[in-house]
Design a protein around this motif. Structure first.
Motif, PDB file in Angstrom:
ATOM      1  N   ARG A 184      59.777  45.414  -4.481  1.00 30.21           N
ATOM      2  CA  ARG A 184      58.639  46.315  -4.711  1.00 30.21           C
ATOM      3  C   ARG A 184      58.346  47.148  -3.454  1.00 30.21           C
ATOM      4  O   ARG A 184      58.039  48.337  -3.535  1.00 30.21           O
ATOM      5  CB  ARG A 184      57.409  45.510  -5.133  1.00 30.21           C
ATOM      6  N   ARG A 185      58.464  46.529  -2.300  1.00 34.54           N
ATOM      7  CA  ARG A 185      58.222  47.260  -1.057  1.00 34.54           C
ATOM      8  C   ARG A 185      59.306  48.307  -0.817  1.00 34.54           C
ATOM      9  O   ARG A 185      59.014  49.420  -0.361  1.00 34.54           O
ATOM     10  CB  ARG A 185      58.159  46.279   0.121  1.00 34.54           C
ATOM     11  N   LEU A 186      60.552  47.946  -1.109  1.00 37.16           N
ATOM     12  CA  LEU A 186      61.636  48.907  -0.926  1.00 37.16           C
ATOM     13  C   LEU A 186      61.470  50.113  -1.843  1.00 37.16           C
ATOM     14  O   LEU A 186      61.705  51.260  -1.428  1.00 37.16           O
ATOM     15  CB  LEU A 186      62.986  48.238  -1.196  1.00 37.16           C
ATOM     16  N   TYR A 187      61.095  49.869  -3.095  1.00 37.80           N
ATOM     17  CA  TYR A 187      60.877  50.987  -4.006  1.00 37.80           C
ATOM     18  C   TYR A 187      59.744  51.883  -3.515  1.00 37.80           C
ATOM     19  O   TYR A 187      59.831  53.118  -3.581  1.00 37.80           O
ATOM     20  CB  TYR A 187      60.569  50.478  -5.410  1.00 37.80           C
ATOM     21  N   ALA A 188      58.666  51.279  -3.020  1.00 38.80           N
ATOM     22  CA  ALA A 188      57.536  52.068  -2.540  1.00 38.80           C
ATOM     23  C   ALA A 188      57.928  52.911  -1.324  1.00 38.80           C
ATOM     24  O   ALA A 188      57.432  54.035  -1.154  1.00 38.80           O
ATOM     25  CB  ALA A 188      56.377  51.144  -2.183  1.00 38.80           C
ATOM     26  N   LYS A 189      58.820  52.384  -0.501  1.00 40.36           N
ATOM     27  CA  LYS A 189      59.226  53.083   0.722  1.00 40.36           C
ATOM     28  C   LYS A 189      60.392  54.048   0.471  1.00 40.36           C
ATOM     29  O   LYS A 189      60.620  54.968   1.261  1.00 40.36           O
ATOM     30  CB  LYS A 189      59.641  52.044   1.771  1.00 40.36           C
ATOM     31  N   ASN A 190      61.130  53.833  -0.630  1.00 35.36           N
ATOM     32  CA  ASN A 190      62.307  54.650  -0.930  1.00 35.36           C
ATOM     33  C   ASN A 190      62.235  55.201  -2.351  1.00 35.36           C
ATOM     34  O   ASN A 190      63.107  54.917  -3.183  1.00 35.36           O
ATOM     35  CB  ASN A 190      63.580  53.809  -0.765  1.00 35.36           C
ATOM     36  N   CYS A 233      64.767  53.162   4.037  1.00 33.60           N
ATOM     37  CA  CYS A 233      63.621  53.202   4.936  1.00 33.60           C
ATOM     38  C   CYS A 233      62.924  51.848   4.869  1.00 33.60           C
ATOM     39  O   CYS A 233      62.530  51.400   3.784  1.00 33.60           O
ATOM     40  CB  CYS A 233      62.649  54.303   4.510  1.00 33.60           C
ATOM     41  N   THR A 234      62.770  51.201   5.998  1.00 28.75           N
ATOM     42  CA  THR A 234      62.138  49.877   6.018  1.00 28.75           C
ATOM     43  C   THR A 234      61.057  49.810   7.085  1.00 28.75           C
ATOM     44  O   THR A 234      59.885  49.976   6.796  1.00 28.75           O
ATOM     45  CB  THR A 234      63.189  48.776   6.260  1.00 28.75           C
ATOM     46  N   ASN A 235      61.466  49.585   8.318  1.00 31.00           N
ATOM     47  CA  ASN A 235      60.472  49.305   9.368  1.00 31.00           C
ATOM     48  C   ASN A 235      60.163  50.476  10.286  1.00 31.00           C
ATOM     49  O   ASN A 235      59.552  50.299  11.334  1.00 31.00           O
ATOM     50  CB  ASN A 235      60.948  48.126  10.221  1.00 31.00           C
ATOM     51  N   GLU A 236      60.615  51.684   9.924  1.00 33.62           N
ATOM     52  CA  GLU A 236      60.326  52.819  10.796  1.00 33.62           C
ATOM     53  C   GLU A 236      58.834  53.146  10.761  1.00 33.62           C
ATOM     54  O   GLU A 236      58.130  52.827   9.808  1.00 33.62           O
ATOM     55  CB  GLU A 236      61.158  54.040  10.398  1.00 33.62           C
TER      56      GLU A 236
END
Length: 236
Positions: free
Chosen positions: A67-73, A184-187
């Motif tokens: 869910r976090r990856l989808y929100a960020k990408n 995009c993860t921790n940038e």
């Protein structure tokens, strides 16, 4: 037959023994021997229950990770409804938007998630499905409830540790042709804030895998990653 107290007690004990013997084959069904059922608490060894608990935690945290990856990408799947359908397919046995990946082993899916070109345009879907399949291949190679720690081979756990560590590394270094990170993860965000949630999730998963390797009598492998390093096949 003498129906005195000792004989009645013996019949009761034999009855319960027969019941357990009859239910053990049914234990392959999660309805009867799920990791939290009363029967599993009675007959499943502690080490097996620990592995089953770790399996549940891995999947729960990977769903949050997805869910976090989808929100960020969002570029990989702009439609929120389609993202949710993908998550339901990966984690909750709903239909997959790309059903051909059901039969592809985890290491091949993970390889495609970071490949220069992919058949599936949704890299988040590929990465999440590859991670979930790698977990299931390790902890449930035949989709059975964990009744013994021997069901989870030490070699599979060590390969899983390597593959998840490699995913963690690739998330930080793999880039597209324009030099942008594939994920995009921790940038830093708009206000300079860095979200370390991804790193925390991956670290917790790796810690549990390390504990399970120790439980099975081994130690995590040592490795050095580079661009030519490949994902390991968990199921041969």
């Amino acid at each position: 037959m003498n129906d005195s107290f000792p004989f009645r007690w013996l019949k009761v004990c034999l009855g319960y023994s027969c019941l357990i013997v009859l239910l053990l084959p049914i234990g392959c069904s999660r309805n009867f021997l799920g990791s939290r059922s009363p029967l599993s608490e009675a007959v499943v060894p502690t080490d097996a229950k620990l592995l089953a608990y770790h399996l549940e935690e891995h999947l729960k945290e990977l769903e949050e990770f997805t869910r976090r990856l989808y929100a960020k990408n969002p570029k990989y799947e702009p439609d929120p409804k389609a993202r949710e359908a993908n998550i339901q397919g990966i984690f909750h046995d709903a239909a997959l938007p790309y059903p051909c990946y059901r039969k592809i082993p985890s290491h091949q899916i993970l390889t495609e998630a970071f490949a220069e070109k992919t058949q599936c345009p949704d890299r988040v879907f590929l990465l999440s499905l590859g991670l979930v399949k790698s977990i299931r291949e390790t902890y449930q190679p035949e989709d059975k409830v964990i009744l013994s720690s021997l069901q989870v081979p030490l070699e599979s756990l060590q390969k899983l540790y390597v593959n998840i560590s490699q995913v963690n590394w690739r998330l930080k270094v793999y880039r597209d042709g324009a030099g942008r990170l594939l994920f995009c993860t921790n940038e830093a965000g708009d206000h300079g804030y860095i979200n370390m949630g991804y790193e925390v999730i991956m670290t917790r998963i790796l810690t549990r895998v390390t504990d399970d390797i120790y439980l099975r009598g081994g130690s995590p492998p040592k490795f050095i990653f580079n661009m030519s390093t490949v994902f390991l096949a968990i199921v041969l």
